[in-house]
Design a protein around this motif. Structure first.
Motif, mmCIF file in Angstrom:
data_model
loop_
_atom_site.group_PDB
_atom_site.id
_atom_site.type_symbol
_atom_site.label_atom_id
_atom_site.label_comp_id
_atom_site.label_asym_id
_atom_site.label_seq_id
_atom_site.Cartn_x
_atom_site.Cartn_y
_atom_site.Cartn_z
ATOM 1 N N VAL A 116 0.837 -1.208 0.000
ATOM 2 C CA VAL A 116 0.000 0.000 0.000
ATOM 3 C C VAL A 116 0.865 1.249 0.000
ATOM 4 C CG1 VAL A 116 -1.728 1.305 1.283
ATOM 5 C CG2 VAL A 116 -1.912 -1.188 1.136
ATOM 6 N N SER A 138 2.566 1.627 -3.412
ATOM 7 C CA SER A 138 1.576 2.032 -4.424
ATOM 8 C C SER A 138 1.166 3.484 -4.252
ATOM 9 C CB SER A 138 0.361 1.107 -4.333
ATOM 10 O OG SER A 138 -0.583 1.431 -5.330
ATOM 11 N N GLN A 139 0.981 3.915 -3.017
ATOM 12 C CA GLN A 139 0.590 5.314 -2.771
ATOM 13 C C GLN A 139 1.683 6.277 -3.215
ATOM 14 O OE1 GLN A 139 -0.391 5.412 1.400
ATOM 15 N NE2 GLN A 139 -2.520 4.756 1.054
ATOM 16 N N TYR A 140 2.943 5.922 -2.970
ATOM 17 C CA TYR A 140 4.035 6.792 -3.397
ATOM 18 C C TYR A 140 4.085 6.898 -4.917
ATOM 19 C CZ TYR A 140 8.685 8.639 -4.209
ATOM 20 O OH TYR A 140 9.732 9.403 -4.659
ATOM 21 N N LYS A 190 1.647 6.479 -7.019
ATOM 22 C CA LYS A 190 0.496 7.271 -7.479
ATOM 23 C C LYS A 190 0.741 8.756 -7.264
ATOM 24 C CE LYS A 190 -3.137 3.779 -6.868
ATOM 25 N NZ LYS A 190 -4.342 3.391 -6.070
#
Length: 346
Positions: free
Chosen positions: A36, A39-41, A43
């Motif tokens: 997570v 993936s957040q970084y 995005k």
């Protein structure tokens, strides 16, 4: 503009580097080793990633599956290729390793490693744990044998079932040795029981699996070898040619050709050592203990006469891997060759 990302994964933190197609470093950071967070970084950068690369390791299957599920083009790369590519750097840090992996993704100079499915990974855990318990039991057997030799107690020839009874007979008159040996025997008994439990799980699973049943029509292929091969290949379509399976298991010879020097070496021994050892054992069984004739056995016996039995077993093991992959793709059953039977009878 195309962008490429390298992930240097450690247990707690992951170094991230993003470069563009010209090799310029666009982003660098460190985030917790969680799908997570990674993936957040990615995005947050707002950049379309062409490739996201990470080396094969203990956490790699988990991260790859999660990143692929989040629609990131995650690629697991072979560790030896990554090490060779980054060996020129003078300072080794997680940041520099992530930068090197990003450039490897950009240049395309890498070898992709297949990440097994969750089902195959779980079956691999079952096979590995059964092997671990068996090895621990053998270590205890060797430890007890070695310590008793000091006092002239010779175990002699015993089976796994009669081993404990024989040890108790040897130390029957020595209360001090009993106090030292009996705890080992108690642990050994539990190891044997739990190993049998895992072995029954393997046999029950193989019995209901059609592919493993197909493999076991080959003389010498048992449940362990069949399941080890199935979990290694995972998906038969990932090998375009069946001959590539033998190379992937490390059963093909090394090649060195440079200038006037050109020779073949020993087998590469790359890939899955667990499967390679089981295929080798299956080949030995086929050549020495199986009575059913086949063209493969005739070929292996002829090769053993020309060179050695060990080399013949290696060659037969490689052919077994190729044949098993062909059988999986075509759904065919291994059949006894009548012509081979006539040759063996002669």
């Amino acid at each position: 503009m195309k962008y490429y990302c390298g992930l240097d994964v450690s247990l707690n933190n992951t170094a991230i580097c993003v470069v563009n197609q010209d090799g310029e470093v666009i982003r660098e950071s460190e985030v917790p080793t969680e799908p997570v967070a990674i993936s957040q970084y990615l995005k947050a950068t707002g950049l379309p990633m062409e490739r996201v690369g990470l080396e094969a390791g203990g956490l790699t299957p988990w991260l790859c599956h999660e990143l692929l599920a989040a629609d990131w083009p995650a690629i697991c790369i072979e560790t030896r290729h990554a090490k060779a590519a980054m060996q020129a750097q003078q300072v080794k840090t997680d940041r520099n390793d992530a930068r090197g992996l990003a450039h490897i993704m950009r240049t395309g100079w890498f070898k992709e490693v297949h990440v097994k499915s969750h089902a195959s990974q779980k079956l691999r855990v079952l096979l590995g744990n059964r092997r671990c318990l068996l090895d621990k039991r053998l270590d205890i057997d060797s430890q007890i044998r070695g310590t008793l030799k000091v006092f002239g107690h010779k175990t002699g020839k015993v089976t796994p079932a009669t081993y404990e009874r024989r040890i108790r007979e040897l130390v029957n008159d020595d209360k001090e040795l009993q106090a030292y040996i009996f705890p080992m025997l108690e642990v050994r008994r539990h190891l044997v029981q739990q190993c049998n439990v895992l072995e029954k799980m393997i046999l029950d699973w193989v019995k209901k699996d059609e592919i493993c049943g197909l493999f076991m029509t080959i003389p010498g292929i048992g449940p362990l070898t069949a399941l080890a091969f199935k979990t290694f290949v995972d998906r038969p379509e990932r090998f375009q040619h069946s001959k590539a399976v033998g190379a992937a298991v490390g059963l093909t010879p090394r090649k060195y050709a440079s200038g006037e020097v050109d020779y073949d070496g020993h087998i590469t021994k790359c890939g899955d050592a667990f499967l390679r050892s089981h295929l080798f054992e299956a080949a030995k069984v086929m050549l020495s203990r199986v009575g059913r004739p086949s063209a493969l056995k005739v070929w292996g016996l002829r090769l053993a006469k020309r060179s050695s039995k060990k080399k013949a077993c290696v060659a037969v093991a490689r052919r077994l891997a190729v044949i098993m992959h062909d059988m999986w793709r075509d759904g065919t059953v291994f059949e006894v060759n009548e012509e081979a039977a006539a040759v063996m009878a002669a």
